[in-house]
Design a protein around this motif. Sequence first.
Motif, mmCIF file in Angstrom:
data_model
loop_
_atom_site.group_PDB
_atom_site.id
_atom_site.type_symbol
_atom_site.label_atom_id
_atom_site.label_comp_id
_atom_site.label_asym_id
_atom_site.label_seq_id
_atom_site.Cartn_x
_atom_site.Cartn_y
_atom_site.Cartn_z
ATOM 1 N N ASP A 19 90.112 39.319 -7.399
ATOM 2 C CA ASP A 19 90.010 39.396 -5.932
ATOM 3 C C ASP A 19 90.559 40.727 -5.425
ATOM 4 O O ASP A 19 89.969 41.362 -4.538
ATOM 5 C CB ASP A 19 90.826 38.267 -5.276
ATOM 6 C CG ASP A 19 90.174 36.900 -5.426
ATOM 7 O OD1 ASP A 19 88.973 36.837 -5.696
ATOM 8 O OD2 ASP A 19 90.897 35.895 -5.254
ATOM 9 N N ARG A 51 99.098 37.447 -2.690
ATOM 10 C CA ARG A 51 97.867 37.280 -3.453
ATOM 11 C C ARG A 51 98.172 36.710 -4.828
ATOM 12 O O ARG A 51 98.299 35.534 -4.980
ATOM 13 C CB ARG A 51 97.078 38.610 -3.545
ATOM 14 C CG ARG A 51 96.586 39.162 -2.206
ATOM 15 C CD ARG A 51 95.303 38.446 -1.692
ATOM 16 N NE ARG A 51 95.509 37.056 -1.392
ATOM 17 C CZ ARG A 51 94.969 36.043 -2.055
ATOM 18 N NH1 ARG A 51 94.170 36.238 -3.061
ATOM 19 N NH2 ARG A 51 95.218 34.813 -1.711
ATOM 20 N N SER A 258 93.690 32.064 -5.793
ATOM 21 C CA SER A 258 92.500 32.851 -6.099
ATOM 22 C C SER A 258 91.484 32.483 -5.038
ATOM 23 O O SER A 258 91.266 31.301 -4.755
ATOM 24 C CB SER A 258 91.935 32.447 -7.468
ATOM 25 O OG SER A 258 92.720 32.992 -8.482
ATOM 26 N N LEU A 259 90.845 33.475 -4.472
ATOM 27 C CA LEU A 259 89.858 33.199 -3.419
ATOM 28 C C LEU A 259 88.434 33.231 -3.975
ATOM 29 O O LEU A 259 87.478 33.016 -3.239
ATOM 30 C CB LEU A 259 90.018 34.196 -2.270
ATOM 31 C CG LEU A 259 91.391 34.135 -1.578
ATOM 32 C CD1 LEU A 259 91.545 35.269 -0.568
ATOM 33 C CD2 LEU A 259 91.607 32.786 -0.890
ATOM 34 N N LEU A 261 86.467 35.514 -4.773
ATOM 35 C CA LEU A 261 85.630 36.398 -3.949
ATOM 36 C C LEU A 261 84.400 36.883 -4.704
ATOM 37 O O LEU A 261 83.393 37.224 -4.084
ATOM 38 C CB LEU A 261 86.449 37.601 -3.462
ATOM 39 C CG LEU A 261 87.651 37.271 -2.564
ATOM 40 C CD1 LEU A 261 88.375 38.557 -2.158
ATOM 41 C CD2 LEU A 261 87.207 36.502 -1.317
ATOM 42 N N PRO A 268 83.892 39.131 -0.278
ATOM 43 C CA PRO A 268 84.876 40.226 -0.240
ATOM 44 C C PRO A 268 84.944 40.877 1.145
ATOM 45 O O PRO A 268 86.038 41.129 1.666
ATOM 46 C CB PRO A 268 84.350 41.210 -1.299
ATOM 47 C CG PRO A 268 83.548 40.357 -2.236
ATOM 48 C CD PRO A 268 82.911 39.312 -1.369
#
Length: 280
Positions: A19, A51, A258-259, A261, A268
């Motif tokens: 990410d 993050r 965790s996204l 992305l 993003p």
Amino acid sequence: MPARIALVSTRHLDTPDVDEELLLPLLPEAQIAYWDDPDTDWAAYELVILRSTWNYTEHLSEFLAWATRVSQVTRLVNPVEIVEWNTDKRYLADLAERGIPIVSTTFVAPGEEITPDAVAGHVVVKPSVGAGSKGAKLFDGQPEEARAHAAALHNDGATVMIQPYQKAVDEQGETALIFLGGRFSHAARKAAILSRDMSWSTGLYADEKVVPTEATPEELELAERIVAELPDLAYTRVDLLPSDNGPVVLELELTEPSLFLALHPQAPATAAAAFRALLV
Ligand SMILES: Nc1ncnc2c1ncn2[C@@H]1O[C@H](COP(=O)(O)OP(=O)(O)O)[C@@H](O)[C@H]1O
Ligand SMILES: [Mg+2]
């Protein structure tokens, strides 16, 4: 120009977080910083965004003390009160009290009794402070082994969570719904973890198989309901498991999720815009 945004990781990560690698080119005002680097001047950043601080579970009081210090000198995202609440899965009991369906959970603090019922059958035993599947184990008709694992976690000072194993995860997986800037962005499907052999996994997190997915209307409705209960947050991840009665909350990731992305072409840019919007 000095960086205005810190994307916070840990010095103890083997490989850079995906990410962050996607965000950095889109957020030239950001740079990576490490919560466990004592020399960082956090006041120099306008925004400090948590993050990949994945080792915090082993240093929780230190991490929370750090988060409190940072929030006194600049803006911490998500806010420290949310981080304090969200770093111990006992928050699931608060959600249940508000009528949110969660995976049925028995919490057992060190020194408390474990009833025979709690460890009978197919159960997961895990610590209430945990990430990356660390300390989570599956037992199938092994009450003594389940007790021994709980005792080991208690020995480390952990509160233990005992849950029925949600078998449907083996077929359907777990769904993570990611909200950015308060809006639903995308969903990811994570394969079952505990029924696979993870004995080889040594890092800060279990190696996860994650793919893009479409959230079902029921999943989206439940996640939206939870987001509506929370203050406005830059990012929210709601992890759901399937059950006979529809989706149930496995965990709410408001600290350092965790996204995923990489799984959605727009994600993003959506995340970068949500973070930049917090700069005044
Ligand atoms: N009750 C459960 N039923 C089925 N699988 C579970 C259960 N609890 C945990 N798991 C599995 O273990 C993994 C880690 O558990 P989780 O509660 O998400 O903790 P962590 O904070 O370590 O991610 C999940 O992704 C899921 O695959
Ligand atoms: Mg999880």
